[in-house]
Design an enzyme around this catalytic site. Structure first.
Site, PDB file in Angstrom:
ATOM      1  N   GLU A 809       0.992  -1.124  -0.086  1.00  0.00           N
ATOM      2  CA  GLU A 809      -0.107   0.061  -0.070  1.00  0.00           C
ATOM      3  C   GLU A 809       0.910   1.263  -0.189  1.00  0.00           C
ATOM      4  O   GLU A 809       1.792   1.348   0.974  1.00  0.00           O
ATOM      5  CB  GLU A 809      -0.789   0.118   1.340  1.00  0.00           C
ATOM      6  CG  GLU A 809      -2.176  -0.790   1.233  1.00  0.00           C
ATOM      7  CD  GLU A 809      -2.693  -0.587   2.468  1.00  0.00           C
ATOM      8  OE1 GLU A 809      -3.076   0.470   3.047  1.00  0.00           O
ATOM      9  OE2 GLU A 809      -2.778  -1.689   3.593  1.00  0.00           O
ATOM     10  N   CYS A 843      -2.271   8.441   4.235  1.00  0.00           N
ATOM     11  CA  CYS A 843      -2.101   8.203   2.596  1.00  0.00           C
ATOM     12  C   CYS A 843      -3.301   8.509   1.977  1.00  0.00           C
ATOM     13  O   CYS A 843      -3.249   8.996   0.643  1.00  0.00           O
ATOM     14  CB  CYS A 843      -2.105   6.569   2.493  1.00  0.00           C
ATOM     15  SG  CYS A 843      -1.046   5.471   3.759  1.00  0.00           S
TER      16      CYS A 843
END
Lengths: 1039, 233
Positions: A809, A843
């Site tokens: 990720e 993120c």
């Protein structure tokens, strides 16, 4: 527990005020059944009350229904288009958005969006109202016209049809806008005070009086707050100079505290008690000499305690002393309503001035329920059944009408329910109270009351322009349009009167449970699968004080992290390092010993030794300790929150959310793993036979986690790998080794075998590289930068063995697209939260705010104003909005970016830094206007929002630009046009899209999280497809 | 070398259209090829494998509603990853190649079919699939460009070879040396029995997930919630 029946005793309110205060907060989320059991005796009709109420209510309803003028055209419209029909909802949505859209193209598109998908035909001739039938014809035709330019598959049709469409659009738009104005006219008394008082004169002559309210929702900026303040002063001046008219009492003014200060929040209590108080004092000084009473409106449940503290300060002041004119609103749907009333009565007793109190049922019920579920709170502050609120209302009314309260509180009963009105009239043994109703509602009902009861009736009348009325209008439509609402049923001749006069006490008493079983408690929203994680409500005194005290104790601690191999801490000979707080480099948080090469190899050896044992352990034996870990995390919430403050610089709510997410992972993955391993894998073969397979963990998994979610992602990766039968070697981010070490300690305490989990704090270049180059590693779960993911991938690929699984990720260049149908205030709130919360170190954080040209100036103005109100500082303080970034390197990189952008772009705003940020790694939230996305370059992982204007005609090019950046993590969309939103969502190549809300805070199992392209490999964490990637299928010999 | 060389200049738009057609449409379209598959030694196996893959792909069409707080909707659905390179090395079989091609196409990806194995059969398969309606910009047969060069195409999202296990580290290494996104390696190393293709997780390697969260209260969803407060249970 609060004893409700005792409040009827005259001595009750003579208790010390602090004792009465202490009764309020604990009821915030108290057990609903218990609270209602306490209240029921107060609402229960005694003696002949029931028959008297029924008779009165029946009379009122019959009189209203017999009154030809009772049903307004709006009532008829809402009766036909009730909110349980798709058409009703569409009309309401149109009403909410249409008038604020500045550009005609977008307005027309919204009309097309809303009108073309509904079935208007079935409403034809259903109403007796000529207007409704005419409207239906209009809507039907409009719906037909607006769909002419599309074929069934959505592609544009021929020129002639488009021409028809183009010619008719301005007319349609005008008609729709006019219709919205008619609706506005129904619920708003006037665009300004002169118009309002002129229009209200007739009512005053009939004996009504008014409480004027200036339209407008919460102020987001100081400029908006000043504007609302000015509106209030003008209103006070105007009302103060109105002549007396007949028997009509003096009108008053209602004020909304959230409109007077941009940060009317518990988190900013000091500012509220100083700045906001001062502003209200100014209004009091103006109103009192003019004999204009002021009423403070009630708002969300979280602000109740703050509003009472502020009220007490205002009420006890010299400015107010000796004046009966400062009042407030109490919401009966709040579990705290009755203790609040007792406290107010005691306050009045103490000071000596009567307090006007408007008792309402409450208007924010839907959002209260939603917010509690989102935040994992222990319960709801409101009742979950409508009849429970009605019961609470009557219980409060009995208290307010008690002889011991007479003279202390001036009750103002606000309701449009004939049964409630009849109940009040029956319960009242004196006339020292008044009724209140909203402008545009309950006219016929209160005409009867005014004629027969001899009680004052005050009309709450919003004043303001059409643009500001929209949110208010929606609330009124919701109130009137719902099938179940009394107002709706009152005008519906098909509804028998006997249904309308049912006593709420009887209705509630007849239910199997006092609470509503259809509305689960926040922790039960996932049903039998698992409990949702819990968190304290830091805005509620009874929850915040004990929590903060424990956190405070933990802040004194010093933590230690060593490599943990085979369940034992092994300091070894490697580098010891001090950990200092990013918020203040002078604070020593603890020490960490980094693993050396020998320890890294020892950890792999240990994992390898234990692997056969763990793989043959049943799935339920693997999952049980993780569920215990979830409970342990909740039990250690305060310590973990303290660690998050100290080591990661996280603010209080961020820290709570961090722990909650970790808890959710530790419950979600076990549930999924059990389901996954229960699957019977009998698969066909190419020869036509079947073969039996079973799942097995891949082997040794390395989990490399980031510093921005040092507990949640750390434990998320590990728990996924463990439950699927892998042994894990965990390497936390260097910056947050202490939190990770504490999590591993709790994991061992929960019963995860020492052989299954190895812990190696250390640097990526040493520990990480050694792990990813070892051929015994079967997989890596990684969250971090795209560049590091590529390095790991290369390191894994250089091994001469079967390729390892890599689940990565990585970063994002996340955009939010805002068109001109969006609500600007909501957009800016969501943009600020998405871009600056956690100092932008998520993120998912917003990096590029793309705003349609037509509303860009307004959005930028609001954004600047909102940024000016943010507070940077010590993350452990309640008042801090934004903490530090993680370290010096991050700080200097972000500051360099800002400096660079200053040369090529326009810095729109920057939040001022205070002196207390000097010893920490702070970066001021910054908004920069750019002309192209590629101006930004690589992802900037901090509190920086880039603003990009776009033309509505070039929406698709904008989406292409976003896609071309190569990242694909999150996207925010703000649009009331559902087709536009769906179009953007479908075209954007991103993992997570959020529509009409912020774009951060993905919840485990609810919003599986992960991107595509440069943003990650998938599968999504916290989603149903995640666990299989940690497994392989192996054939089973069934013979 | 660019992807446009193989897929055409409007490749992004063609991919987007193909991807948005949905699994059901693509599976139906691809199923039409079953009766006319070019003959090969493992024709019977192809007729077992491909329907099974298409059935599985059809199940991927559904949008999963996820539980969550009231007042918002949360949905999860699947979408194609992007350009897929399918090729076979010496040991490749027609059935395994067909499995990889149909998997990639059914999942919404554009496919570049290459490699030295079964070239003539591959050519006939591509012709057939074009005939039944797979857009030319979605399925392309490569020229004699070496696989090593194809693996460096800038927009490549996944590589699905039919090869031997011992060949994988080399492919993995070549992909890892690229810049940009992490290209997925989705191999079938059992060309005869197709044990990977038959596994239920295999098709998921060809897709990416999308989560869609809508605050429904912004567009009238609170009306439903309010009704809940009046429910009589």
């Amino acid at each position: 527990m609060f004893k409700a029946i005792d409040t009827l005793e005259p001595g009750y309110i003579r208790q010390p005020m602090d004792l009465l205060w202490q009764q309020i907060s604990p009821l915030y989320a108290a057990d609903e059944d218990q609270v209602l059991r306490e209240l029921m005796p107060l609402a229960e009709p005694h003696g002949d009350e029931l028959t008297s109420i029924e008779a009165r209510a029946t009379r009122l309803i019959e009189q209203v229904r017999a009154d030809d003028g009772a049903i307004h055209m709006i009532d008829a419209l809402l009766l036909e288009y009730s909110l349980d029909t798709r058409e009703g909802i569409l009309l309401m949505c149109l009403a909410e958005a249409l008038m604020r859209i500045p550009d005609t193209d977008t307005a027309d598109a919204l009309i097309r969006d809303k009108l073309s998908i509904a079935d208007w035909k079935r409403h034809l001739s259903q109403s007796e109202s000529l207007l409704v039938n005419a409207s239906t014809w209009g809507l039907l035709l409009t719906g037909k016209v607006v769909t002419l330019d599309e074929r069934e598959d959505g592609t544009p049709s021929g020129v002639i049809n488009r021409l028809v469409n183009r010619l008719s659009e301005p007319v349609i738009r005008k008609v729709m806008q006019q219709a919205m104005k008619i609706m506005g006219h129904q619920f708003v008394l006037g665009r300004d005070m002169p118009e309002a008082t002129k229009r209200g004169r007739e009512y005053r002559e009939r004996g009504y009086t008014y409480s004027f309210d200036m339209l407008g929702e919460a102020a987001l900026t100081a400029a908006d707050a000043t504007k609302y303040y000015t509106d209030y002063t003008r209103a006070i001046d105007h009302v103060g100079n109105l002549p007396d008219i007949g028997s009509s009492p003096r009108p008053s003014v209602s004020i909304k505290l959230s409109a007077l200060h941009p940060r009317y929040e518990v988190l900013q209590e000091a500012r509220v008690m100083e700045e906001l108080a001062e502003r209200v004092f100014l209004l009091i000084r103006r109103a009192r000499p003019l004999n204009v009473a002021l009423t403070i409106d009630a708002e969300e449940a979280d602000r109740l305690e703050l509003s009472l503290k502020l009220f007490e300060k205002l009420y006890r002041s010299q400015e107010t002393l000796g004046w009966d004119g400062l009042g407030l609103v109490v919401q009966a749907y709040s579990k705290r309503a009755l203790p609040v009333l007792t406290w107010l009565a005691a306050l009045s007793l103490d000071v000596g001035d009567r307090i006007p109190v408007r008792l309402v049922k409450g208007a924010y019920w839907d959002s209260e329920i939603k917010v509690c579920q989102q935040r994992g709170l222990s319960g709801y502050p409101v009742y979950t059944r409508k009849e429970a609120t009605d019961v609470a209302y009557l219980a409060c009314a009995r208290f307010l009408l008690g002889e011991h309260i007479r003279g202390l509180i001036w009750p103002q009963f606000a309701s449009h329910n004939a049964h409630t009105v009849a109940s009040i009239m029956t319960l009242a043994k004196h006339a020292d109270f008044e009724f209140q109703r909203l402008h545009g509602m309950g006219d016929a009902l209160y005409d009867q009351v005014l004629d027969t009861a001899g009680v004052t009736v005050r009309i709450y009348a919003p004043v303001g322009n059409h643009k500001d009325l929209l949110p208010y209008l929606v609330r009124r439509l919701l109130e009137n349009g719902a099938n179940s609402s009394f107002v709706h049923r009152l005008v519906d001749q098909r509804c028998p009167i006997s249904d309308l006069i049912q006593h709420p006490w009887q209705v509630l008493h007849s239910r199997d449970t006092l609470h509503n079983p259809n509305i689960p408690l926040p922790e039960a929203i996932f049903g039998a699968e698992r409990n949702a994680s819990k968190g304290p409500n830091i805005l509620i005194e009874s929850q915040w004080l004990p929590f903060s005290e424990k956190v405070g104790e933990c802040l004194e601690q010093c933590w230690q992290a060593d490599p943990i191999i085979d369940g034992r801490a092994t300091p070894g000979q490697a580098l010891h390092s001090d950990v200092r707080s990013p918020a203040n480099r002078d604070i020593l948080v603890g020490q960490v010993t980094y693993a050396d090469h020998a320890q890294t190899i020892a950890a792999i050896d240990a994992a390898e030794r234990f692997l056969p044992v763990w793989q043959s352990t049943s799935v339920t034996e693997r999952t049980a300790p993780l569920r215990r870990l979830a409970d342990l995390l909740e039990q250690h919430m305060e310590e973990l929150v303290a660690l998050c403050h100290q080591e990661a610089g996280k603010t209080i709510q961020d820290s709570i959310d961090e722990v909650r997410e970790a808890v959710d992972f530790c419950r979600y993955y076990p549930a999924r793993a059990e389901a996954l391993y229960e699957e019977h894998l009998e698969l066909g073969t190419l020869s036509g036979d079947t073969a039996h397979w079973q799942r097995q963990g891949r082997g040794i998994f390395v989990c490399i986690s980031p510093w921005n979610f040092p507990l949640a992602i750390f434990l998320g990766q590990i728990s996924a790998a463990l439950v699927t039968g892998n042994c894990v070697i965990a390497k936390p981010a260097e910056q947050t080794s202490l939190i990770a070490a504490r999590a591993i300690e709790l994991m061992l305490q929960a019963g995860i075998p020492g052989g299954a989990i190895q812990f190696l704090p250390g640097e990526g270049t040493t520990v990480g590289a050694a792990l990813t180059s070892d051929p015994r590693i079967a997989g890596v779960a990684f969250t971090g930068s795209t560049e590091t993911a590529q390095r790991i991938n290369r390191s894994l690929s250089r091994r001469e063995c079967e390729p390892a699984t890599l689940i990565a990720e990585t970063g994002g260049q996340n955009a939010m697209i805002v068109d001109s149908t969006a609500l600007p205030e909501q957009v800016v709130k969501d943009a600020v939260l998405s871009g600056f919360a956690s100092a932008g170190q998520r993120c998912s954080a917003l990096r590029v705010l793309c705003v349609q040209n037509d509303i860009a100036d307004r959005i930028i103005e609001l954004l600047k104003g909102a940024m000016a109100e943010l507070t940077l500082g010590d993350p452990a303080l309640l008042s801090t909005d934004i903490g530090p970034v993680i370290d010096e390197q991050a700080q200097s990189s972000l500051l360099e970016h800002i400096a660079r952008m200053k040369e090529h772009a326009k810095v729109l705003a920057q939040t001022p830094m205070s002196g207390c940020t000097k010893r920490g790694m702070y970066v001021p939230p910054t908004a920069i206007e750019i002309s192209r996305i590629d101006q930004i370059g690589r992802e900037q992982f901090g509190p920086i929002i880039h603003v990009l204007r776009y033309s509505a005609r070039h929406l698709d090019q904008l989406i292409d630009q976003i896609n071309a950046a190569g990242y694909g993590l999150t996207l925010g969309i703000h649009s009331r046009n559902e087709r536009t939103a769906a179009h953007i969502e479908a075209r954007a190549r991103v993992g997570n899209t959020y529509i009409n809300r912020n774009q951060i805070g993905a919840v485990v199992g609810v919003q599986p999280f992960g991107g595509q392209g440069l943003s990650g490999t998938g599968p999504k964490a916290g989603g149903p497809y995640y666990l299989p990637r940690f497994t392989r299928l192996i054939p089973v010999d069934k013979a | 070398m660019t992807d446009h060389l193989f897929f055409g200049a409007d490749h992004a738009a063609v991919f987007e259209n193909w991807n948005r057609r949905g699994f059901a449409y693509r599976c139906k379209l691809l199923r039409a090829a079953l009766d006319q598959l070019p003959l090969a030694g493992d024709h019977e196996e192809q007729l077992r494998l491909i329907p099974l893959l298409l059935d599985r792909a059809l199940h991927m069409d559904r949008v999963v509603s996820l539980p969550g707080p009231t007042g918002e909707s949360n949905e999860l659905y699947l979408s194609g990853r992007g350009d897929a390179l399918v090729f076979g090395t010496e040991s490749a079989s027609c059935v395994a190649l067909a499995g990889q091609v149909f998997s990639a196409l059914a999942c919404g990806n554009p496919v570049l079919l290459g490699g030295a194995a079964e070239q003539e059969w591959c050519s006939r398969l591509v012709t057939l699939l074009h005939q039944i309606g797979v857009p030319r910009g979605i399925l392309t047969l490569t020229d004699d460009t070496p696989i090593e060069a194809l693996m460096q195409l800038p927009h490549l999202a996944l590589v699905a070879p039919v090869c031997q296990g011992r060949e994988l580290p080399s492919f993995q290494r070549q992909l890892a040396e690229r810049q940009g996104l992490l290209v997925q390696l989705v191999p079938e190393t059992d060309a005869v029995r197709c044990t990977t293709l038959l596994q239920p997780d295999h098709l998921h390697r060809f897709v990416t997930e999308k989560t869609r969260t809508i605050n429904t209260t912004a567009v009238g969803g609170n009306a439903t919630l309010l009704e809940l407060g009046s429910s009589a249970a």
